[in-house]
Design an enzyme around this catalytic site. Structure first.
Site, PDB file in Angstrom:
ATOM      1  N   HIS A 190       2.843  -7.052  -3.321  1.00 32.05           N
ATOM      2  CA  HIS A 190       2.494  -5.804  -2.617  1.00 32.05           C
ATOM      3  C   HIS A 190       1.530  -5.993  -1.463  1.00 32.05           C
ATOM      4  O   HIS A 190       1.081  -4.995  -0.881  1.00 32.05           O
ATOM      5  CB  HIS A 190       1.864  -4.800  -3.574  1.00 32.05           C
ATOM      6  CG  HIS A 190       2.774  -4.304  -4.644  1.00 32.05           C
ATOM      7  ND1 HIS A 190       3.575  -3.186  -4.501  1.00 32.05           N
ATOM      8  CD2 HIS A 190       3.031  -4.791  -5.869  1.00 32.05           C
ATOM      9  CE1 HIS A 190       4.260  -3.000  -5.605  1.00 32.05           C
ATOM     10  NE2 HIS A 190       3.952  -3.964  -6.463  1.00 32.05           N
TER      11      HIS A 190
ATOM     12  N   LYS B  26      -4.781   8.313   2.926  1.00 34.31           N
ATOM     13  CA  LYS B  26      -4.553   7.014   2.287  1.00 34.31           C
ATOM     14  C   LYS B  26      -5.920   6.392   2.015  1.00 34.31           C
ATOM     15  O   LYS B  26      -6.942   6.912   2.481  1.00 34.31           O
ATOM     16  CB  LYS B  26      -3.732   6.104   3.193  1.00 34.31           C
ATOM     17  CG  LYS B  26      -4.283   6.008   4.629  1.00 34.31           C
ATOM     18  CD  LYS B  26      -3.410   5.169   5.532  1.00 34.31           C
ATOM     19  CE  LYS B  26      -2.194   5.897   6.073  1.00 34.31           C
ATOM     20  NZ  LYS B  26      -0.918   5.437   5.554  1.00 34.31           N
ATOM     21  N   ARG B  27      -5.961   5.267   1.261  1.00 30.39           N
ATOM     22  CA  ARG B  27      -7.225   4.573   1.078  1.00 30.39           C
ATOM     23  C   ARG B  27      -7.839   4.234   2.437  1.00 30.39           C
ATOM     24  O   ARG B  27      -7.126   4.000   3.418  1.00 30.39           O
ATOM     25  CB  ARG B  27      -6.999   3.278   0.272  1.00 30.39           C
ATOM     26  CG  ARG B  27      -6.786   3.500  -1.205  1.00 30.39           C
ATOM     27  CD  ARG B  27      -7.961   4.157  -1.866  1.00 30.39           C
ATOM     28  NE  ARG B  27      -9.062   3.237  -2.032  1.00 30.39           N
ATOM     29  CZ  ARG B  27      -9.361   2.596  -3.157  1.00 30.39           C
ATOM     30  NH1 ARG B  27      -8.629   2.806  -4.239  1.00 30.39           N
ATOM     31  NH2 ARG B  27     -10.389   1.782  -3.223  1.00 30.39           N
TER      32      ARG B  27
ATOM     33  N   LYS C  27      -5.822  -0.191   7.907  1.00 30.35           N
ATOM     34  CA  LYS C  27      -5.067   1.053   8.053  1.00 30.35           C
ATOM     35  C   LYS C  27      -5.507   1.834   9.296  1.00 30.35           C
ATOM     36  O   LYS C  27      -4.878   2.786   9.708  1.00 30.35           O
ATOM     37  CB  LYS C  27      -5.204   1.913   6.798  1.00 30.35           C
ATOM     38  CG  LYS C  27      -4.559   1.271   5.548  1.00 30.35           C
ATOM     39  CD  LYS C  27      -4.805   2.112   4.314  1.00 30.35           C
ATOM     40  CE  LYS C  27      -4.340   1.456   3.018  1.00 30.35           C
ATOM     41  NZ  LYS C  27      -2.880   1.518   2.806  1.00 30.35           N
TER      42      LYS C  27
ATOM     43  N   THR D 295       3.981   4.322   1.263  1.00 28.21           N
ATOM     44  CA  THR D 295       4.854   5.287   0.594  1.00 28.21           C
ATOM     45  C   THR D 295       4.456   6.703   1.034  1.00 28.21           C
ATOM     46  O   THR D 295       5.294   7.600   1.028  1.00 28.21           O
ATOM     47  CB  THR D 295       4.772   5.171  -0.944  1.00 28.21           C
ATOM     48  OG1 THR D 295       3.396   5.044  -1.318  1.00 28.21           O
ATOM     49  CG2 THR D 295       5.545   3.953  -1.425  1.00 28.21           C
TER      50      THR D 295
ATOM     51  N   LYS E  55       6.616  10.179   1.981  1.00 26.78           N
ATOM     52  CA  LYS E  55       6.324  11.528   1.455  1.00 26.78           C
ATOM     53  C   LYS E  55       6.178  12.521   2.607  1.00 26.78           C
ATOM     54  O   LYS E  55       6.700  13.637   2.564  1.00 26.78           O
ATOM     55  CB  LYS E  55       5.034  11.497   0.625  1.00 26.78           C
ATOM     56  CG  LYS E  55       5.183  10.716  -0.670  1.00 26.78           C
ATOM     57  CD  LYS E  55       3.842  10.353  -1.306  1.00 26.78           C
ATOM     58  CE  LYS E  55       4.058   9.236  -2.322  1.00 26.78           C
ATOM     59  NZ  LYS E  55       2.807   8.588  -2.755  1.00 26.78           N
TER      60      LYS E  55
END
Ligand code: 26V
Length: 837
Positions: A372, A564-565, A570, A672, A676
């Site tokens: 992952h 998100k985290r 990111k 993911t 969504k």
């Protein structure tokens, strides 16, 4: 708004169920209130009604659950075991009401009783037994395996404390433990009778049986007991119910006796609770492997208990292990359960006296491993010394696996290249010797998969390049997916109702049916209804934010969402740079006709992750300044929603117009949340990273906003030594102004240097994630987004096309592909005419 009837229909799409059904449910609720909870209806709270409703729903699942188990036994079916340190389930009431077909009945019945369904639902504690993507994927895959009627078991840990709750104090993250089990757990059955002993430490000795066979035996040390707790997972329409078996740690009797007999009662109790602390808390850091002994202990604890359970179940209907790989598939969710490989070898060789080669073939045929992350700091390695002390026999077995593997490499190669052997080895010999868990998992598995096409390519070319040369067929791709039941049908009832009104409800189990919406993308009435739905969801989110934060937002504005985290890769910071850019443009009258925006950010930072926490603080400081500025605050707002979790996601995602998926290319394995948001009609602004690439392929380049350096260019820039972020800083006046404002205390007057570390990391310390290199293209792309949003019809058309083309990202598709290509199990719940994986 198209018309009032649509509004009414969307709020409550179902006709009232028959009176008799309502009365029956009322009776069952009162029954549980009295007999299970010991309460009368007078003075009962929303929590009591939640518990009563959950118990009544559970009653409907138990029969199917037992049937499912019986069916698997009598068919001697191959079972799939999903081993994961994390299952981020969230709440279950809605999902289980939906699965048992009782959602509408529950809603009408509670209304009939003058009870507030929404408030009652919010009483359910969050099962936050995971950090983020990896844990949520485990939950989605379990739901889809169940929907496809695969006999599947999740195995993991029953943490007393899951993910921490995030509070914001003075603009900064504060972590609070969350005792999610304080009212018990309706969805789990505790199994104090299912206990597995798990050994730690001790020593290894030679053995000789009555036939003179010599072997090895692990003995001594300490024993902890693993107690089972079974979480029910219902599939769509409840054809099948599977379980996630989670283990909690209990002190062993033997331990009790030994210590209590020494007469030191108080210390003995203290030590007992020490061994039980093993399953107390989830590690809340998903970005760095810190090499903590307790974490390794947790990993072995749940692996050992699960394998003992799996082997016990197999031997209850089989006499020997020859058919094991034909009856058992074990999926390793990242390397966290990789000790399953040496543990199964130990069970087969030491306990059941199989020959090494036979045992190895069984292991290899049984295990598969999902990777992952490619981030080097998140790859697990464990010091050899730590493992030798805690798991001496496993270290021996790993050495032997490694030895045989490297012998094989040497035998196959024309000439021995020591460097290559060093790179392939399971033991990293540079510095303190460490076990590379990814190599162990790779070699022990017959399939190794990435979670998006790009990620899988990068695995082959990068971290697993050497292993890939050795086993060219082993790495396969299984693009992640999300369950449409939770992420559309249940989280977004207005959109679900609208879709179902036009194409029926088969899409809930066959997401590709959403293609039926394609012709409607051009339809003015449908567009108007689609917009009305989005508007409704945005209004609901505004109420939610107002209730939680006391902040009034305008649902008319573009809702720009990044949830998100919080992690540097990111690039939430890049988003903030854009917000400040817009702010300065508005202040200076350079914003043109850019549409008003509400930028919404949510996410947790690992408690020890300094930069991530500083970014959260910056978001709050920037929000405080710009939200209070009357010159701009009707055109730009920034909101941080605290304590992001599955349930908060269910509130935010349906209301998003724009989905921020802006990681540096090559860093986000899949994502993911991107799926969504697109499924709920948000357009994506993103890099060509992870599954964004495939989302682009599905929805069409013209319906997604790509920007930034692609992987090859990003890698080249980073690696060829010429990357000079200072150049971007000095060369771009807008960027310069933004960074200066942050760096000189423009958002932190009382402490002008507060954000120096952030600005320096970009301008002076190499800007590892290339924010400055991507800044100009990101801003230009956001400008295109702004212009596109102004063309309401075109935007709506694009959003509809996004929804209609998301079928590929159903976790049903993902699971069907795992089933066919990795597990070798049939998928009875996957009808032939459904989209082929
Ligand atoms: C890593 C570690 C490192 C050791 C300490 C504890 C710990 C706990 C969790 C993790 C997992 C990090 C990997 C992860 O969550 N990856 C995400 O997986 C998603 C599902 O495949 C994927 O969509 C995301 O892109 C990826 O970041």
């Amino acid at each position: 708004m198209a018309d009032d009837s649509l509004r009414t229909a969307l709020h409550d799409e179902s006709p009232a169920p028959p009176r008799a059904d309502i009365d029956d449910l009322k009776r069952r609720l009162h029954d549980h209130l009295r007999h299970s909870l010991g309460k009368g209806p007078v003075g009962s709270t929303n929590l009591d009604w939640y518990l009563a409703l959950a118990l009544a729903t559970r009653d409907l699942m138990v029969e199917t659950w037992m049937d499912s188990t019986r069916r698997a036994y009598s068919n001697d079916a191959k079972r799939v075991y999903y081993l994961s340190m994390e299952f981020l389930v969230g709440r279950s009431l809605d999902a289980n009401l939906l699965a048992t077909g009782s959602l509408d009945l529950a809603r009408h019945t509670l209304a009939d009783m003058d009870l507030d369904f929404e408030a009652i639902r919010e009483c359910e504690p969050e099962a936050a037994l995971g950090n983020g993507g990896l844990g949520r994927l485990a939950a989605c895959l379990m739901e889809s395996m169940t929907t496809l009627s695969i006999p599947a078991f999740g195995y993991g840990i029953y943490y007393d404390y899951g993910m921490f709750s995030q509070y914001i104090e003075d603009g900064q993250q504060v972590e609070m433990p969350e005792r999610w089990l304080r009212y018990g757990n309706v969805w789990a059955f505790d199994r104090p009778d299912v206990i597995m002993p798990v050994r730690f430490h001790g020593h290894v000795e030679d053995t000789r049986d009555q036939h003179g066979h010599v072997g090895r035996r692990w003995a001594g040390g300490e024993e902890v007991l693993a107690e089972a707790h079974d979480l029910m997972v219902a599939g769509h329409e409840c054809w099948t119910v599977n379980s996630i078996r989670l283990w909690s740690a209990q002190a062993s009797r033997e331990f009790d006796l030994r210590h209590f007999n020494q007469g030191d009662y108080i210390n003995a109790v203290a030590e007992q609770s020490f061994s039980e602390s093993l399953s107390h808390v989830l590690y809340p850091d998903d970005s760095t492997s810190m090499g903590k002994a307790l974490r390794l202990k947790q990993e072995y604890f749940f692996v050992a208990a699960s394998l003992r359970d799996i082997v016990r179940r197999f031997l209850s209907t089989h006499d020997d292990f020859t058919t094991f790989p034909r009856k058992v598939a074990i999926q390793l969710n990242d390397t966290h359960p990789a000790l399953a490989v040496p543990e199964l070898m130990r069970i087969l060789v030491d306990e059941h006296r199989l020959g090494w080669d036979e045992a190895w073939a069984i292991c290899n045929g049984t295990f598969a491993y999902t990777n992952h992350t490619l981030l080097p700091e998140a790859l697990e390695t464990w010091p050899v010394g730590l493992m030798e002390n805690m798991l001496p026999r496993h270290l021996e077995i790993i050495y032997r696996i490694n030895h045989q593997f490297l012998e094989g490499v040497r035998a196959r190669a024309k000439e021995v290249d020591d460097d290559r052997v060093r790179r392939l080895s399971m033991i990293d010999e540079g510095g303190e010797r460490r076990v590379r868990m990814s190599h162990l998992a790779f070699v022990g598995s017959h399939r190794v998969n990435g979670v998006a096409a790009l990620h899988t390519d990068l695995m082959r070319a990068g971290i697993f390049a050497e292993l890939h040369r050795e086993f060219p067929d082993r790495i396969v791709n299984k693009t992640n997916g999300i369950t449409p039941r939770r992420w559309l049908r249940s989280a977004n009832r207005p959109l679900s109702a609208l879709i179902t009104r036009h194409i029926g409800d088969r899409w809930v189990a066959h997401l590709d049916d959403l293609r039926g919406l394609l012709p409607l993308a051009e339809d003015a009435t449908f567009q108007e209804d689609f917009r009305a739905v989005k508007r409704l969801n945005k209004e609901a989110l505004c109420r939610y934010i107002d209730a939680r934060l006391g902040m009034e937002l305008d649902p008319e504005t573009l809702f720009d969402v990044q949830v998100k985290r919080i992690h540097e890769y990111k690039r939430q910071l890049l988003n903030v740079l854009h917000v400040i850019t817009l702010y300065l443009r508005l202040k200076e009258g350079r914003a043109g006709d850019a549409p008003p925006r509400t930028v919404i950010i949510a996410g947790k930072a690992a408690p020890a992750y300094y930069m991530a926490k500083l970014i959260i603080r910056l978001i709050h400081d920037v929000a405080r300044v710009i939200n209070a500025d009357p010159a701009t605050n009707d055109r730009l707002r920034l909101v941080f929603i605290p304590d992001y979790n599955v349930s908060v996601a269910e509130h935010i995602i349906p209301a998003a117009d724009l989905s921020e998926q802006i990681s540096t290319a090559g860093t986000e394995a899949s994502g993911t949340g991107n799926m969504k948001l697109a499924l709920n009609g948000a357009l994506t602004i993103g890099t060509r990273d992870g599954a964004n690439v495939e989302i682009g392929e599905e929805v069409g380049e013209e319906n997604i906003f790509f920007f930034g350096l692609p992987v090859e260019k990003a890698e080249h820039l980073r690696n060829n030594g010429s990357h000079d972020p200072w150049q971007y800083y000095t060369g771009d006046p807008e960027l310069h102004a933004v960074l200066d404002m942050i760096g000189q205390g423009g958002f932190s007057h009382a402490e002008p240097d507060r954000y120096r570390p952030i600005v320096d990391s970009l301008t002076r310390h190499g800007d590892h994630y290339l924010l400055l290199a991507d800044y100009a293209d990101y801003i230009a792309c956001q400008d295109r987004v702004g212009r596109a949003y102004l063309d309401t019809d075109a935007w709506t058309r694009m959003a509809i096309l996004n929804v209609a083309r998301m079928g590929k990202f159903s976790s049903d598709v993902t699971v069907a592909d795992y089933a066919a290509d990795i597990w070798g199990v049939p998928t009875p719940g996957w009808t032939a005419d459904a989209a082929s994986p």
